[in-house]
Design a protein around this motif. Structure first.
Motif, PDB file in Angstrom:
ATOM      1  N   GLY A 117       7.259  26.870  16.464  1.00  0.00           N
ATOM      2  CA  GLY A 117       6.309  27.608  16.278  1.00  0.00           C
ATOM      3  C   GLY A 117       5.245  27.799  17.144  1.00  0.00           C
ATOM      4  O   GLY A 117       4.244  28.650  16.761  1.00  0.00           O
ATOM      5  N   SER A 118       5.145  26.971  18.100  1.00  0.00           N
ATOM      6  CA  SER A 118       3.680  26.717  19.103  1.00  0.00           C
ATOM      7  C   SER A 118       3.854  28.151  20.023  1.00  0.00           C
ATOM      8  O   SER A 118       4.686  28.462  20.594  1.00  0.00           O
ATOM      9  N   ASN A 119       2.725  28.534  19.854  1.00  0.00           N
ATOM     10  CA  ASN A 119       2.319  29.578  20.727  1.00  0.00           C
ATOM     11  C   ASN A 119       1.169  29.795  21.217  1.00  0.00           C
ATOM     12  O   ASN A 119       0.015  30.164  20.488  1.00  0.00           O
TER      13      ASN A 119
ATOM     14  N   ASN B 170      12.012  33.693  27.825  1.00  0.00           N
ATOM     15  CA  ASN B 170      12.704  32.692  26.895  1.00  0.00           C
ATOM     16  C   ASN B 170      13.610  33.725  26.069  1.00  0.00           C
ATOM     17  O   ASN B 170      13.497  34.305  25.301  1.00  0.00           O
ATOM     18  N   GLU B 171      14.981  33.545  26.724  1.00  0.00           N
ATOM     19  CA  GLU B 171      16.108  34.495  25.769  1.00  0.00           C
ATOM     20  C   GLU B 171      16.234  34.069  24.435  1.00  0.00           C
ATOM     21  O   GLU B 171      16.503  35.117  23.692  1.00  0.00           O
ATOM     22  N   HIS B 172      16.081  32.898  24.150  1.00  0.00           N
ATOM     23  CA  HIS B 172      16.210  32.454  22.838  1.00  0.00           C
ATOM     24  C   HIS B 172      15.178  33.222  21.759  1.00  0.00           C
ATOM     25  O   HIS B 172      15.420  33.971  20.641  1.00  0.00           O
ATOM     26  N   VAL B 173      13.949  33.446  22.051  1.00  0.00           N
ATOM     27  CA  VAL B 173      12.979  33.983  21.526  1.00  0.00           C
ATOM     28  C   VAL B 173      13.020  35.598  21.636  1.00  0.00           C
ATOM     29  O   VAL B 173      12.798  36.529  20.472  1.00  0.00           O
TER      30      VAL B 173
ATOM     31  N   ASN C 195      13.520  36.543  17.610  1.00  0.00           N
ATOM     32  CA  ASN C 195      12.360  36.946  17.198  1.00  0.00           C
ATOM     33  C   ASN C 195      12.511  38.078  16.458  1.00  0.00           C
ATOM     34  O   ASN C 195      12.865  39.254  17.336  1.00  0.00           O
ATOM     35  N   ALA C 196      12.285  38.442  15.291  1.00  0.00           N
ATOM     36  CA  ALA C 196      12.595  39.960  14.605  1.00  0.00           C
ATOM     37  C   ALA C 196      11.410  40.988  15.221  1.00  0.00           C
ATOM     38  O   ALA C 196      11.752  42.162  15.093  1.00  0.00           O
TER      39      ALA C 196
ATOM     40  N   ASP D 188      14.494  43.366  22.567  1.00  0.00           N
ATOM     41  CA  ASP D 188      13.882  44.242  23.608  1.00  0.00           C
ATOM     42  C   ASP D 188      12.816  43.549  24.586  1.00  0.00           C
ATOM     43  O   ASP D 188      11.672  43.223  24.061  1.00  0.00           O
ATOM     44  N   ARG D 189      13.398  43.322  25.713  1.00  0.00           N
ATOM     45  CA  ARG D 189      12.514  42.671  26.673  1.00  0.00           C
ATOM     46  C   ARG D 189      11.320  43.354  27.212  1.00  0.00           C
ATOM     47  O   ARG D 189      10.267  42.747  27.420  1.00  0.00           O
TER      48      ARG D 189
END
Length: 237
Positions: free
Chosen positions: A108-110, A170-173, A177-178, A183-184
């Motif tokens: 969850g680090s941002n 980061n393709e995972h996020v 991520n909802a 949507d890039r």
């Protein structure tokens, strides 16, 4: 051949055209203009000389200092991160861990700008592409009637299109991520918002730095205003 030589250093930018579908207003204007289902090709004539002239003008355009700062932020500011309280480089993490580079951070680090686990820095080639595209976007805006275009805004908009499909996200996020749901461009919009906030927070320090440059004297009191992800400013100034 002349056009090919003029554009020999052209950049390649992937744009998802399906994302930019016509609005209902666009469709209304298109349908009101013509209901002919055939594709019509206008006779615009040979525009190659105009393209060559525009390309040469963009190539020769001097680099605005604000664009230089944005480019260095995308190259160096976004590369900065801390692991276990120690400064390190996202590029080094990516080279060592591949697509799992972000897993070294706490879940969850941002960090500042909401980008620590979301985006890698741009490459030098991409930074040059961002600058060139920002020049072109400014020309388009002015042709549409804009009287004043922010160099920072044009750089960030160019960054959006250069980076969305370049592999720095980061393709995972992006997928999990909802808020983004794959949507890039929405991801890039969030990054742009965070980056604008970063520059707004540093505005007074940047002005102090540029005044120092104008005075032609290095001042430790000014250089020490920049740390962390903004540490690149010391060497820049």
């Amino acid at each position: 051949n002349d056009l090919g030589r003029a554009l020999k250093d052209r950049m390649h930018v992937i744009v998802d055209m399906d994302y930019f579908k016509p609005t209902a207003g666009d469709s209304s204007r298109i349908l009101a203009d013509s209901t002919n289902p055939r594709v019509e090709f206008g006779q615009a004539g040979d525009k190659s000389q105009e393209f060559i002239k525009s390309a040469e003008e963009i190539k020769a355009r001097p680099l605005d200092w604000q664009k230089l700062l944005v480019a260095n932020y995308l190259l160096h500011g976004l590369d900065y991160c801390e692991v276990g309280g120690r400064p390190t480089s996202k590029t080094k993490l990516s080279n060592a861990l591949g697509p799992n580079w972000y897993t070294v951070f706490d879940k969850g680090s941002n960090a500042a700008g909401s980008d620590q686990t979301l985006v890698l820095p741009v490459s030098m080639r991409a930074a040059k592409s961002v600058i060139r595209l920002s020049h072109a976007l400014e020309d388009i805006a002015k042709s549409k009637g804009a009287t004043k275009v922010s160099p920072i805004d044009s750089m960030l908009n160019a960054w959006k299109f250069v980076s969305a499909y370049s592999g720095v996200l980061n393709e995972h996020v992006v997928k999990q991520n909802a808020n983004y749901n794959g949507d890039r461009y929405k991801v890039m919009d969030a990054l742009i918002q965070g980056t604008r906030a970063q520059f707004e927070q540093q505005q007074q320090n940047i002005e102090a730095g540029m005044n120092m440059v104008a005075d032609g004297e290095l001042k430790e009191s000014v250089l020490n205003k920049f740390s962390g992800r903004w540490g690149f400013m010391k060497d820049t100034l």
